[in-house]
Write an enzyme that holds these catalytic residues in place. Sequence first.
Site, PDB file in Angstrom:
ATOM      1  N   HIS A  63      42.397   4.985  46.032  1.00  0.00           N
ATOM      2  CA  HIS A  63      43.464   4.370  46.810  1.00  0.00           C
ATOM      3  C   HIS A  63      43.072   2.946  47.193  1.00  0.00           C
ATOM      4  CE1 HIS A  63      44.904   8.521  48.159  1.00  0.00           C
ATOM      5  NE2 HIS A  63      43.635   8.765  47.875  1.00  0.00           N
ATOM      6  N   TYR A  64      44.037   2.148  47.639  1.00  0.00           N
ATOM      7  CA  TYR A  64      43.702   0.987  48.460  1.00  0.00           C
ATOM      8  C   TYR A  64      44.275   1.227  49.849  1.00  0.00           C
ATOM      9  CZ  TYR A  64      48.397  -1.036  47.374  1.00  0.00           C
ATOM     10  OH  TYR A  64      49.730  -1.263  47.207  1.00  0.00           O
ATOM     11  N   THR A  65      43.715   0.519  50.822  1.00  0.00           N
ATOM     12  CA  THR A  65      44.110   0.774  52.205  1.00  0.00           C
ATOM     13  C   THR A  65      45.427   0.115  52.580  1.00  0.00           C
ATOM     14  OG1 THR A  65      42.821  -1.137  52.937  1.00  0.00           O
ATOM     15  CG2 THR A  65      41.717   1.010  52.958  1.00  0.00           C
ATOM     16  N   GLU A 132      39.203   5.577  49.716  1.00  0.00           N
ATOM     17  CA  GLU A 132      40.043   4.456  50.134  1.00  0.00           C
ATOM     18  C   GLU A 132      39.247   3.163  49.977  1.00  0.00           C
ATOM     19  OE1 GLU A 132      43.119   4.030  51.170  1.00  0.00           O
ATOM     20  OE2 GLU A 132      43.866   6.046  51.687  1.00  0.00           O
ATOM     21  N   HIS A 179      46.206   6.918  43.120  1.00  0.00           N
ATOM     22  CA  HIS A 179      47.203   7.542  43.985  1.00  0.00           C
ATOM     23  C   HIS A 179      48.586   7.425  43.336  1.00  0.00           C
ATOM     24  CE1 HIS A 179      48.593   8.113  48.450  1.00  0.00           C
ATOM     25  NE2 HIS A 179      48.814   9.175  47.709  1.00  0.00           N
ATOM     26  N   ASP A 189      49.253   2.450  44.820  1.00  0.00           N
ATOM     27  CA  ASP A 189      47.842   2.064  44.901  1.00  0.00           C
ATOM     28  C   ASP A 189      46.982   2.822  43.883  1.00  0.00           C
ATOM     29  OD1 ASP A 189      48.663   4.198  46.751  1.00  0.00           O
ATOM     30  OD2 ASP A 189      46.602   4.262  47.425  1.00  0.00           O
TER      31      ASP A 189
END
Length: 287
Positions: A63-65, A132, A179, A189
């Site tokens: 994921h990215y935040t 993340e 994700h 993401d």
Amino acid sequence: MIASELDPCPRQPGAGRLLLLLGLVVAIAGCTPATLKQRNGYWADQAQTAQAFNHRVRFLVLHYTGGDEARAIKVLTGPSVSSHYVVADQPPRRGGNPVVYQLVDEHARAWHAGRSAWGGRTHLNDSSIGIEIVNPGPVDTPSGTVWRGFDGGQIEAVTTLARDIIARYDIAPENVVAHADISPGRKIDPGPAFPWEQLYRQGIGAWPDEPTVNAYRERFRYAMPGIAAIQSALSRYGYDIDTTGVLDQPTHSVVVSFQMHFRPGRYDGIPDLETVARLWALNDKYR
């Protein structure tokens, strides 16, 4: 030297009061088998183990935040969402190695995937580890949407962490996913700026072989597969998609997710020659 010091489990406790006391203490403290574990109100004997089992963890989700580190930590340690790991945009180092934040034990179920499906499985929180990665995601600018890249030290930390997880749980390359892959249309993401090919070169995740891609480019140059065949191929690779024969909104969303992962130079949701060639090459290699 006292006899009980030579024998940690004395067989003749009646040899004297001192011997008896020492023997009891040692027997209680030091002679419990390592396979016998005391729990709340009972003992678990682990001397015998079954062979018919596998790991709960089958997938690794990246994921990215969508925000900075402070905000990410605040959200991910709150009551609504969580992830097993967080990798800062510039990870601190200790002894020359990057430090990552572990928020949830790997054997526990973190709340990172949400409504999700991959390879015929659903509710992937049950069977995945989530990482993340601190990154703002798409940023609107006067010249259009800009995706910020990922720092080199950050990718080094992600690579080291992911490689360790994959090795310990024997996660298949095609089950290292975005994700966006498991929730197309709902999530995007870690986005098209994420260096999937670079990670593949480090032994993480899947990537098509260029000679096979070239072969499919030639094969489909003048006769592309129909939408139903493309939907079927996407489903075969792992995406949750119905074979309707129509380029509908769900299909468009899945194609966008696929393109962000495997051909990030263009992710418009149109299954063109390059997209199809890469999809067929991936299925040849992994499915």
